[in-house]
Design a protein around this motif. Structure first.
Motif, PDB file in Angstrom:
ATOM      1  N   PHE A  89      -2.422  14.447  29.646  1.00 42.75           N
ATOM      2  CA  PHE A  89      -1.487  15.004  28.676  1.00 42.75           C
ATOM      3  C   PHE A  89      -0.585  16.029  29.355  1.00 42.75           C
ATOM      4  CE2 PHE A  89      -4.913  13.439  26.016  1.00 42.75           C
ATOM      5  CZ  PHE A  89      -4.231  12.849  24.972  1.00 42.75           C
ATOM      6  N   SER A  90       0.688  15.990  29.039  1.00 37.50           N
ATOM      7  CA  SER A  90       1.632  16.959  29.579  1.00 37.50           C
ATOM      8  C   SER A  90       1.542  18.246  28.773  1.00 37.50           C
ATOM      9  CB  SER A  90       3.056  16.419  29.501  1.00 37.50           C
ATOM     10  OG  SER A  90       3.469  16.373  28.146  1.00 37.50           O
ATOM     11  N   LEU A  91       2.063  19.309  29.319  1.00 37.61           N
ATOM     12  CA  LEU A  91       2.046  20.577  28.598  1.00 37.61           C
ATOM     13  C   LEU A  91       2.831  20.467  27.295  1.00 37.61           C
ATOM     14  CD1 LEU A  91       2.337  23.291  31.377  1.00 37.61           C
ATOM     15  CD2 LEU A  91       0.344  22.564  30.087  1.00 37.61           C
ATOM     16  N   LYS A  92       3.864  19.663  27.321  1.00 36.72           N
ATOM     17  CA  LYS A  92       4.652  19.457  26.106  1.00 36.72           C
ATOM     18  C   LYS A  92       3.779  18.857  25.009  1.00 36.72           C
ATOM     19  CE  LYS A  92       9.485  18.189  25.452  1.00 36.72           C
ATOM     20  NZ  LYS A  92      10.594  17.482  26.149  1.00 36.72           N
ATOM     21  N   GLU A  93       3.039  17.842  25.384  1.00 35.05           N
ATOM     22  CA  GLU A  93       2.155  17.197  24.408  1.00 35.05           C
ATOM     23  C   GLU A  93       1.083  18.179  23.934  1.00 35.05           C
ATOM     24  OE1 GLU A  93       2.118  12.565  25.896  1.00 35.05           O
ATOM     25  OE2 GLU A  93       1.037  14.029  27.064  1.00 35.05           O
ATOM     26  N   ILE A  94       0.559  18.938  24.880  1.00 42.40           N
ATOM     27  CA  ILE A  94      -0.491  19.901  24.542  1.00 42.40           C
ATOM     28  C   ILE A  94       0.060  20.972  23.616  1.00 42.40           C
ATOM     29  CG2 ILE A  94      -2.019  21.673  25.504  1.00 42.40           C
ATOM     30  CD1 ILE A  94      -2.131  19.856  28.065  1.00 42.40           C
ATOM     31  N   ALA A  95       1.281  21.386  23.890  1.00 42.05           N
ATOM     32  CA  ALA A  95       1.913  22.408  23.054  1.00 42.05           C
ATOM     33  C   ALA A  95       1.963  21.951  21.602  1.00 42.05           C
ATOM     34  CB  ALA A  95       3.308  22.712  23.563  1.00 42.05           C
TER      35      ALA A  95
END
Lengths: 119, 119
Positions: free
Chosen positions: B58-64
């Motif tokens: 998961f990318s940080l964007k997705e995690i955000a």
DNA sequence: ATAGGGTTTGAACTTAGGTTCAAGGTCAAG
DNA sequence: CTTGACCTTGAACCTAAGTTCAAACCCTAT
């Protein structure tokens, strides 16, 4: 051939060709009277080679090494096998890593489904 | 807890924590009298969760997105399964692509060995 | 001669996930 | 009261592989 022509023939953008030149991945172009870059047809094959190599997982840095070697004294069959074998190992590592990820995700999904059904 | 303490406890760098704050991945920290960030212990778990999610692809964007949802109203089990399933599909695609690369490289090596032996 | 398309350059911008730096404020110990 | 460890900020830097832009030049057709 002008840059636009060769770009079209090779299926790449002109900016990409200039970028490759800046980075030393391809040799600086011969210039015409007007200052325009003038390319031999052979560059088409080189550009295609670069794309092929990239799609196999080689970085431009790695490709540059081979290209430079090509300029001086073409890469040997043995050297090519060496490079490909090393890349094969790297790709295998990527596959193993991705598979591990896959297993972990599946396990998590399983856990969550358990929780949904039971808890 | 001060940023250095929580960083050590969670096994991340302080710069990373500040970076996450800047990006809105974690909530802005409460500040002490001196202006220092002051964190609750729960952040340790959140930081570990972020690392876990990253390691699953998961990318940080997705995690955000998930973190924000957690702040407002926690993500449901079904939503988690959805996210994981989608990621599973993506990982499977990566595996397939890498395998295709692997096959192509092996084929090339085979060709070159033929050439070496015969031509 | 003027409009259009192609070309030139250098520099800045992009995505992702941070790190590093500079200049300064704070705190506890000796 | 000063040293050292910690904290603050904003900004710049990093890799990779290009793309995009501005301002200027060139060529051809009408």
């Amino acid at each position: 051939m002008k840059i636009g022509e060769i770009a079209k023939a090779a299926g790449v953008t002109t900016s990409r060709i200039r970028f490759y030149e800046r980075r030393g991945i391809i040799a600086p172009a011969v210039r015409g009277e007007n200052g325009y870059r003038d390319y031999p047809e052979e560059l088409i094959a080189i550009l295609r080679f670069i794309e092929q190599a990239q799609s196999l997982g080689f970085s431009l840095k790695e490709i540059a090494g081979v290209e430079i070697a090509e300029g001086e004294h073409p890469i040997s069959c043995d050297e090519a096998i060496q490079l490909l074998s090393k890349k094969l190992t790297a790709v295998d590592a990527i596959i193993a890593e991705a598979k591990a990820r896959e297993r972990r995700i599946k396990a998590l999904i399983g856990e969550l489904q358990e929780r949904k059904a039971q808890g």
